[in-house]
Design an enzyme around this catalytic site. Structure first.
Site, PDB file in Angstrom:
ATOM      1  N   ARG A  24      24.654  63.832  30.238  1.00  0.00           N
ATOM      2  CA  ARG A  24      25.834  63.070  30.676  1.00  0.00           C
ATOM      3  C   ARG A  24      25.759  62.665  32.140  1.00  0.00           C
ATOM      4  NH1 ARG A  24      30.700  63.050  27.662  1.00  0.00           N
ATOM      5  NH2 ARG A  24      30.168  63.396  25.504  1.00  0.00           N
ATOM      6  N   ARG A  28      32.075  59.140  33.648  1.00  0.00           N
ATOM      7  CA  ARG A  28      33.288  58.940  34.446  1.00  0.00           C
ATOM      8  C   ARG A  28      33.264  59.514  35.852  1.00  0.00           C
ATOM      9  NH1 ARG A  28      36.990  61.007  29.766  1.00  0.00           N
ATOM     10  NH2 ARG A  28      35.034  62.101  29.500  1.00  0.00           N
ATOM     11  N   ARG A  37      34.156  50.313  33.140  1.00  0.00           N
ATOM     12  CA  ARG A  37      34.992  50.622  31.974  1.00  0.00           C
ATOM     13  C   ARG A  37      36.398  50.026  32.078  1.00  0.00           C
ATOM     14  NH1 ARG A  37      36.450  52.173  28.796  1.00  0.00           N
ATOM     15  NH2 ARG A  37      36.686  54.331  28.200  1.00  0.00           N
ATOM     16  N   ASP A  73      26.351  56.888  22.135  1.00  0.00           N
ATOM     17  CA  ASP A  73      27.055  58.086  21.704  1.00  0.00           C
ATOM     18  C   ASP A  73      26.445  58.570  20.395  1.00  0.00           C
ATOM     19  OD1 ASP A  73      29.630  59.754  22.326  1.00  0.00           O
ATOM     20  OD2 ASP A  73      29.558  59.473  20.158  1.00  0.00           O
ATOM     21  N   TYR A 148      32.007  65.516  13.062  1.00  0.00           N
ATOM     22  CA  TYR A 148      32.951  64.436  13.390  1.00  0.00           C
ATOM     23  C   TYR A 148      33.316  63.613  12.165  1.00  0.00           C
ATOM     24  CZ  TYR A 148      32.464  65.539  18.304  1.00  0.00           C
ATOM     25  OH  TYR A 148      32.493  66.189  19.508  1.00  0.00           O
TER      26      TYR A 148
HETATM   27  O1  CP3 Z   1      23.997  61.755  28.660  1.00  0.00           O
HETATM   28  C1  CP3 Z   1      24.279  60.561  28.888  1.00  0.00           C
HETATM   29  O2  CP3 Z   1      24.519  60.124  30.040  1.00  0.00           O
HETATM   30  C2  CP3 Z   1      24.257  59.575  27.721  1.00  0.00           C
HETATM   31  C3  CP3 Z   1      25.522  59.314  27.122  1.00  0.00           C
HETATM   32  C4  CP3 Z   1      26.155  60.204  26.059  1.00  0.00           C
HETATM   33  C5  CP3 Z   1      27.524  60.038  25.706  1.00  0.00           C
HETATM   34  N1  CP3 Z   1      27.789  60.841  24.645  1.00  0.00           N
HETATM   35  C6  CP3 Z   1      28.445  59.107  26.360  1.00  0.00           C
HETATM   36  C7  CP3 Z   1      29.901  59.291  26.189  1.00  0.00           C
HETATM   37  C8  CP3 Z   1      25.629  61.176  25.229  1.00  0.00           C
HETATM   38  C9  CP3 Z   1      24.221  61.779  25.196  1.00  0.00           C
HETATM   39  C10 CP3 Z   1      26.671  61.586  24.331  1.00  0.00           C
HETATM   40  C11 CP3 Z   1      26.470  62.572  23.263  1.00  0.00           C
HETATM   41  C12 CP3 Z   1      27.652  63.166  22.620  1.00  0.00           C
HETATM   42  N2  CP3 Z   1      28.803  62.547  22.222  1.00  0.00           N
HETATM   43  C13 CP3 Z   1      27.718  64.527  22.199  1.00  0.00           C
HETATM   44  C14 CP3 Z   1      26.601  65.548  22.352  1.00  0.00           C
HETATM   45  C15 CP3 Z   1      26.518  66.058  23.744  1.00  0.00           C
HETATM   46  C16 CP3 Z   1      27.688  66.907  24.157  1.00  0.00           C
HETATM   47  O3  CP3 Z   1      28.380  66.488  25.103  1.00  0.00           O
HETATM   48  O4  CP3 Z   1      27.894  67.955  23.567  1.00  0.00           O
HETATM   49  C17 CP3 Z   1      28.955  64.720  21.584  1.00  0.00           C
HETATM   50  C18 CP3 Z   1      29.485  66.009  21.008  1.00  0.00           C
HETATM   51  C19 CP3 Z   1      29.641  63.445  21.604  1.00  0.00           C
HETATM   52  C20 CP3 Z   1      30.966  63.116  21.008  1.00  0.00           C
HETATM   53  C21 CP3 Z   1      31.894  62.550  22.025  1.00  0.00           C
HETATM   54  N3  CP3 Z   1      31.809  61.269  22.526  1.00  0.00           N
HETATM   55  C22 CP3 Z   1      33.000  63.176  22.650  1.00  0.00           C
HETATM   56  C23 CP3 Z   1      33.459  64.593  22.378  1.00  0.00           C
HETATM   57  C24 CP3 Z   1      33.545  62.254  23.546  1.00  0.00           C
HETATM   58  C25 CP3 Z   1      34.745  62.442  24.434  1.00  0.00           C
HETATM   59  C26 CP3 Z   1      34.451  63.463  25.466  1.00  0.00           C
HETATM   60  C27 CP3 Z   1      34.577  62.905  26.836  1.00  0.00           C
HETATM   61  O5  CP3 Z   1      33.632  63.107  27.645  1.00  0.00           O
HETATM   62  O6  CP3 Z   1      35.603  62.284  27.111  1.00  0.00           O
HETATM   63  C28 CP3 Z   1      32.775  61.069  23.468  1.00  0.00           C
HETATM   64  C29 CP3 Z   1      32.974  59.829  24.249  1.00  0.00           C
HETATM   65  C30 CP3 Z   1      31.931  59.584  25.287  1.00  0.00           C
HETATM   66  N4  CP3 Z   1      30.596  59.583  25.035  1.00  0.00           N
HETATM   67  C31 CP3 Z   1      32.142  59.280  26.654  1.00  0.00           C
HETATM   68  C32 CP3 Z   1      30.883  59.092  27.231  1.00  0.00           C
HETATM   69  C33 CP3 Z   1      30.564  58.697  28.642  1.00  0.00           C
HETATM   70  C34 CP3 Z   1      33.495  59.108  27.341  1.00  0.00           C
HETATM   71  C35 CP3 Z   1      33.924  57.700  27.081  1.00  0.00           C
HETATM   72  C36 CP3 Z   1      34.763  57.101  28.185  1.00  0.00           C
HETATM   73  O7  CP3 Z   1      35.984  57.302  28.161  1.00  0.00           O
HETATM   74  O8  CP3 Z   1      34.216  56.394  29.047  1.00  0.00           O
END
Ligand code: CP3
Length: 339
Positions: A24, A28, A37, A73, A148
């Protein structure tokens, strides 16, 4: 020595320092991400190759990291399977997948059809990356993706998944099998499009007992890893991995990404000397620690892995409230170690 340090170390060869990237690392906590965004939704950002590539590159412009991860994602490949999905901010499905007919309606899809934007993003990244940086592709593991789909949204306890594992295991296996096929094609296509290393996220192993891990996560991790190993080094991340280490040894993965449930030295003891370990600074320390604390904890990890096969990373993703200066401190400490 190859110029791509992260790739070299992921392949099990020696590098002249410890490579570093962060799960990640885009997101944000970066102002430039929040600015982008404001104009585009998360899904639109993922689905527009120029935007997704821009966001993937944002952390590299600020920090001297060794890897750039595709911005996307874990739920994106399910769009190609016919799932209707949005993000708020976590994934939200129009209808959760719970019955035989729901699962039968999911397509094992060709990644070039419905998710070609992911492949295009990787192509743009590949042609824009300096030749010292490694391009990382990723997907969710079948179990975590299924969590999910069944739950229909982010959950703290994944109670619907637990219910399905207990009451309808055959049905759950049907879903896991379909996801395995799709995700294998999806990751292979990412490698073809330019990903040099791939990471599989099995975050929600956190909710499993060792017995459930063995039945519902391990076999599908194994299948996916085996299908990718001839093509690119594979990194596996799971949470609560400390409970599953002995079993995970049989996965034959190149890199094992260690979460905070276990120390790197214990993981080394169980998994042996040949595997590359990735991790595992607690993201809360990165978010809230003082500069001195971040330095001290980072050095502790580097010292414990000194001379061993190791990629520096966090124990989980960067938290949204993390100050950018803290990330700079971390990266500098890793890059200057041993100099
Ligand atoms: O690592 C990186 O920089 C690449 C981007 C990436 C995202 N999601 C972007 C994202 C990666 C590798 C993921 C994987 C992901 N997504 C996982 C596995 C890794 C982990 O964190 O355990 C999981 C479980 C998800 C499911 C998911 N997607 C959740 C739970 C959320 C909301 C959580 C949060 O951070 O708000 C997302 C949305 C998401 N995926 C965001 C980002 C940057 C937030 C979106 C936003 O509001 O901009």
């Amino acid at each position: 020595m190859s110029q791509k340090l992260l790739l070299t170390v992921a392949q099990g060869q020696k590098g002249d320092r410890t490579p570093v990237w962060l799960m990640r690392q885009a997101g944000r906590y970066l102002k430039e991400y929040r600015d982008l965004r404001e104009k585009h939704t998360f899904l639109e950002t993922c689905q527009t190759p120029e935007l997704a590539a821009e966001v993937s590159l944002q952390p590299m412009r600020r920090f001297d990291i060794d890897g750039v991860i595709l911005f996307s994602d874990i739920m994106i490949p399910t769009l190609g399977m016919g799932v209707e999905l949005d993000f708020a901010p976590g994934p939200v499905l129009k209808t959760p997948i719970r019955s035989v007919s729901d699962i039968k309606n999911l397509r094992v899809c060709d990644p070039h059809e419905k998710t070609s934007f992911v492949l295009k993003t990787l192509q743009i990244l590949k042609s824009n990356l300096p030749d010292t940086k490694t391009l990382i592709g990723f997907c969710g593991a079948p179990f975590t993706t299924a969590c999910y789909l069944v739950e229909g949204k982010h959950s703290t306890d994944f109670s619907q998944v637990k219910k399905m594992m207990k009451d309808e295991p055959v049905l759950f296996h049907l879903l896991l099998d379909k996801l395995s096929q799709t995700l294998s094609l999806y990751l292979k296509a990412q490698v073809e499009a330019g990903a040099e290393v791939v990471q599989i996220f099995d975050t929600w192993t956190e909710i499993l007992t060792p017995k459930e891990y063995l039945e519902f996560a391990f076999p599908y991790e194994k299948k996916l890893i085996e299908s990718l190993r001839p093509l690119a080094p594979v990194i596996l991340f799971m949470k609560k991995s400390g409970d599953f280490l002995t079993q995970a040894k049989e996965l034959d993965v190149n890199v094992f990404s260690v979460d905070y449930s276990v120390s790197l030295s214990h993981a080394r003891e169980v998994l042996g000397d040949n595997i590359v370990l990735q991790g595992n600074l607690d993201p809360k320390i990165l978010q809230s620690g003082t500069k001195e604390e971040i330095k001290r904890e980072t050095l502790k990890i580097l010292n414990s892995m000194s001379g061993q096969k190791h990629i520096f990373n966090l124990a989980h993703g960067v938290l949204p409230e993390t100050p950018v200066e803290n990330v700079s401190t971390l990266i500098e400490v890793v890059r200057n170690y041993g100099k």
